[in-house]
Write a protein that holds these residues in place. Sequence first.
Motif, short mmCIF file in Angstrom:
data_model
loop_
_atom_site.label_atom_id
_atom_site.label_comp_id
_atom_site.label_asym_id
_atom_site.label_seq_id
_atom_site.Cartn_x
_atom_site.Cartn_y
_atom_site.Cartn_z
N PRO A 15 4.57 9.36 4.81
CA PRO A 15 5.22 10.62 5.07
C PRO A 15 4.77 11.69 4.01
O PRO A 15 4.75 12.79 4.29
N ASP A 16 4.30 11.20 2.71
CA ASP A 16 3.98 11.94 1.61
C ASP A 16 2.93 11.39 0.81
O ASP A 16 3.17 10.18 0.14
N LEU A 17 1.45 11.62 1.12
CA LEU A 17 0.47 11.20 0.37
C LEU A 17 0.48 10.99 -1.02
O LEU A 17 0.22 10.07 -1.68
N ALA A 18 0.89 12.02 -1.73
CA ALA A 18 0.97 12.17 -3.02
C ALA A 18 2.01 10.97 -3.58
O ALA A 18 1.70 10.31 -4.90
N GLU A 19 3.25 10.98 -3.14
CA GLU A 19 4.14 10.19 -3.46
C GLU A 19 3.56 8.56 -3.26
O GLU A 19 3.65 7.75 -4.01
N ALA A 20 3.03 8.50 -1.99
CA ALA A 20 2.46 6.98 -1.66
C ALA A 20 1.31 6.51 -2.38
O ALA A 20 1.30 5.46 -2.77
N LYS A 21 0.66 7.44 -3.00
CA LYS A 21 -0.64 6.97 -4.02
C LYS A 21 -0.08 6.58 -5.24
O LYS A 21 -0.80 5.71 -5.93
N LYS A 22 1.36 7.15 -5.80
CA LYS A 22 1.91 6.55 -6.70
C LYS A 22 1.69 4.84 -7.05
O LYS A 22 1.41 4.60 -7.98
N PHE A 23 2.43 4.33 -6.07
CA PHE A 23 2.35 2.91 -6.14
C PHE A 23 0.93 2.24 -6.24
O PHE A 23 1.00 1.32 -7.23
N TYR A 24 0.02 2.61 -5.57
CA TYR A 24 -1.27 1.89 -5.76
C TYR A 24 -1.71 2.42 -7.11
O TYR A 24 -2.55 1.68 -7.82
N GLU A 25 -1.79 3.49 -7.57
CA GLU A 25 -2.42 4.03 -8.86
C GLU A 25 -1.52 3.71 -10.03
O GLU A 25 -2.15 3.12 -11.02
N ASP A 26 -0.24 3.89 -9.95
CA ASP A 26 0.62 3.75 -11.07
C ASP A 26 0.92 2.20 -11.26
O ASP A 26 0.90 1.81 -12.27
N MET A 27 1.39 1.40 -10.19
CA MET A 27 1.87 0.37 -10.36
C MET A 27 0.64 -0.74 -10.12
O MET A 27 0.63 -1.77 -10.82
N LEU A 28 -0.38 -0.52 -9.20
CA LEU A 28 -1.26 -1.58 -9.12
C LEU A 28 -2.64 -1.26 -9.87
O LEU A 28 -3.62 -1.99 -9.97
N GLY A 29 -2.76 0.06 -10.45
CA GLY A 29 -3.87 0.29 -11.38
C GLY A 29 -5.41 0.42 -10.35
O GLY A 29 -6.17 0.51 -11.04
N LEU A 30 -4.90 0.95 -9.29
CA LEU A 30 -6.26 1.23 -8.57
C LEU A 30 -6.50 2.89 -8.65
O LEU A 30 -5.37 3.47 -9.00
N THR A 31 -7.61 3.29 -8.42
CA THR A 31 -8.01 4.84 -8.24
C THR A 31 -8.39 5.32 -6.89
O THR A 31 -9.26 4.65 -6.18
N CYS A 32 -7.83 6.23 -6.66
CA CYS A 32 -8.01 6.99 -5.29
C CYS A 32 -9.36 7.67 -5.48
O CYS A 32 -9.46 8.35 -6.50
N THR A 33 -10.23 7.40 -4.23
CA THR A 33 -11.54 7.96 -4.52
C THR A 33 -11.87 9.56 -4.12
O THR A 33 -12.77 9.82 -3.90
#
Length: 137
Positions: A15-33
């Motif tokens: 529903p919300d891309l910015a919100e969803a990205k947080k889990f992958y970036e902040d919790m899993l340490g991945l980087t959105c390209t």
Amino acid sequence: MFKIECVDHIGIAVPDLAEAKKFYEDMLGLTCTGEEVVAEQKVKTAFIPTGEAEIELLEATAPDSPIAKYLEKNGGRQGIQHIALRVDDIEAALADLKEKGVRMIDEKPRYGAGGSSIAFVHPKASGVLVELCQRKK
Ligand code: ZN
């Protein structure tokens, strides 16, 4: 003939891309390209490489977007909307599947995020929405 090379990515409707990205970036340490609006599909996407298959987050940009429809069916919750298989030759794949009578959403390749060529196989074929994807060379 065509060849499936790998699982290219897993598409997750959110529903919300910015919100969803947080889990992958902040919790899993991945980087959105990078993020991209694909107007034709009425989606905003973000790809997150994991080392092998990528995660594609998809947010609707219009009420009649396939992502909006997915979320509506799913009670507003995010979830896996499609899996994408990378092919070496999408034109050959489409011709071959057509010959085999596989029900397709797309008869011709269309533009996908990052300049790839994509085509969707109808979910009736396998129970899940499958995207065929040929990466830009
Ligand atoms: Zn995709």
